[in-house]
Design a protein around this motif. Structure first.
Motif, PDB file in Angstrom:
ATOM      1  N   ARG A  75       0.855  -1.183   0.000  1.00 17.89           N
ATOM      2  CA  ARG A  75       0.000   0.000   0.000  1.00 17.89           C
ATOM      3  C   ARG A  75       0.897   1.242   0.000  1.00 17.89           C
ATOM      4  O   ARG A  75       2.075   1.182   0.323  1.00 17.89           O
ATOM      5  CB  ARG A  75      -0.927  -0.019   1.211  1.00 17.89           C
ATOM      6  CG  ARG A  75      -1.952  -1.137   1.135  1.00 17.89           C
ATOM      7  CD  ARG A  75      -3.084  -1.003   2.142  1.00 17.89           C
ATOM      8  NE  ARG A  75      -2.723  -0.457   3.432  1.00 17.89           N
ATOM      9  CZ  ARG A  75      -2.393  -1.182   4.505  1.00 17.89           C
ATOM     10  NH1 ARG A  75      -2.364  -2.496   4.447  1.00 17.89           N
ATOM     11  NH2 ARG A  75      -2.108  -0.599   5.636  1.00 17.89           N
TER      12      ARG A  75
ATOM     13  N   LYS B 189      -8.591   1.409   0.384  1.00 15.36           N
ATOM     14  CA  LYS B 189      -7.153   1.147   0.343  1.00 15.36           C
ATOM     15  C   LYS B 189      -6.720   1.019  -1.108  1.00 15.36           C
ATOM     16  O   LYS B 189      -7.465   0.522  -1.940  1.00 15.36           O
ATOM     17  CB  LYS B 189      -6.824  -0.139   1.091  1.00 15.36           C
ATOM     18  CG  LYS B 189      -7.147  -0.087   2.562  1.00 15.36           C
ATOM     19  CD  LYS B 189      -6.881  -1.418   3.204  1.00 15.36           C
ATOM     20  CE  LYS B 189      -7.322  -1.375   4.668  1.00 15.36           C
ATOM     21  NZ  LYS B 189      -7.213  -2.682   5.304  1.00 15.36           N
TER      22      LYS B 189
ATOM     23  N   GLU C 205      -3.559  -0.498  -3.435  1.00 16.46           N
ATOM     24  CA  GLU C 205      -2.419  -1.403  -3.374  1.00 16.46           C
ATOM     25  C   GLU C 205      -1.687  -1.373  -4.714  1.00 16.46           C
ATOM     26  O   GLU C 205      -2.317  -1.323  -5.773  1.00 16.46           O
ATOM     27  CB  GLU C 205      -2.919  -2.817  -3.080  1.00 16.46           C
ATOM     28  CG  GLU C 205      -1.837  -3.813  -2.782  1.00 16.46           C
ATOM     29  CD  GLU C 205      -2.413  -5.140  -2.336  1.00 16.46           C
ATOM     30  OE1 GLU C 205      -2.441  -5.388  -1.121  1.00 16.46           O
ATOM     31  OE2 GLU C 205      -2.854  -5.906  -3.212  1.00 16.46           O
TER      32      GLU C 205
END
Length: 104
Positions: free
Chosen positions: A37, A77, A79
């Motif tokens: 991340r 999130k 990534e």
């Protein structure tokens, strides 16, 4: 028979243009270990500003060297991982790392 090296030289020059940018090699090196991340990348390379990290990640994505995946959790999130093309470049850069450990 004389061979035209211009197309080859143009590709080599373009490759050096990509990997010659500051931080690119370190980002690729870190992503060789697996997906990360944004915050993980920043923590591993703390001298790299968030603005510059964001810029480099966008450039590497545009070059087809990395994938950006948005995970719709709460909070959202993002990534980053290397593409096959990025993995091959990372493998090539490993030779530079071996050379650096030996000679620098």
């Amino acid at each position: 028979m004389k061979q035209d090296f211009k197309p080859l030289l143009a590709k080599v020059e373009h490759a050096y243009h990509i990997i010659g940018k500051k931080w690119v090699n370190l980002i690729i090196h870190v992503l060789m270990e697996g997906p990360k991340r944004f915050s993980e990348l920043h923590a591993i390379i703390p001298d790299l500003s968030k603005r510059m990290l964001n810029e480099r990640l966008k450039e590497l994505e545009e070059c087809g060297l990395l994938n950006r995946v948005v995970i719709p959790d709460r909070p959202v999130k993002t990534e980053y991982s290397l593409t096959e093309k990025g993995q091959e470049l990372g493998a090539a850069l490993c030779h530079v790392e071996v050379w650096a450990m030996k000679w620098l």
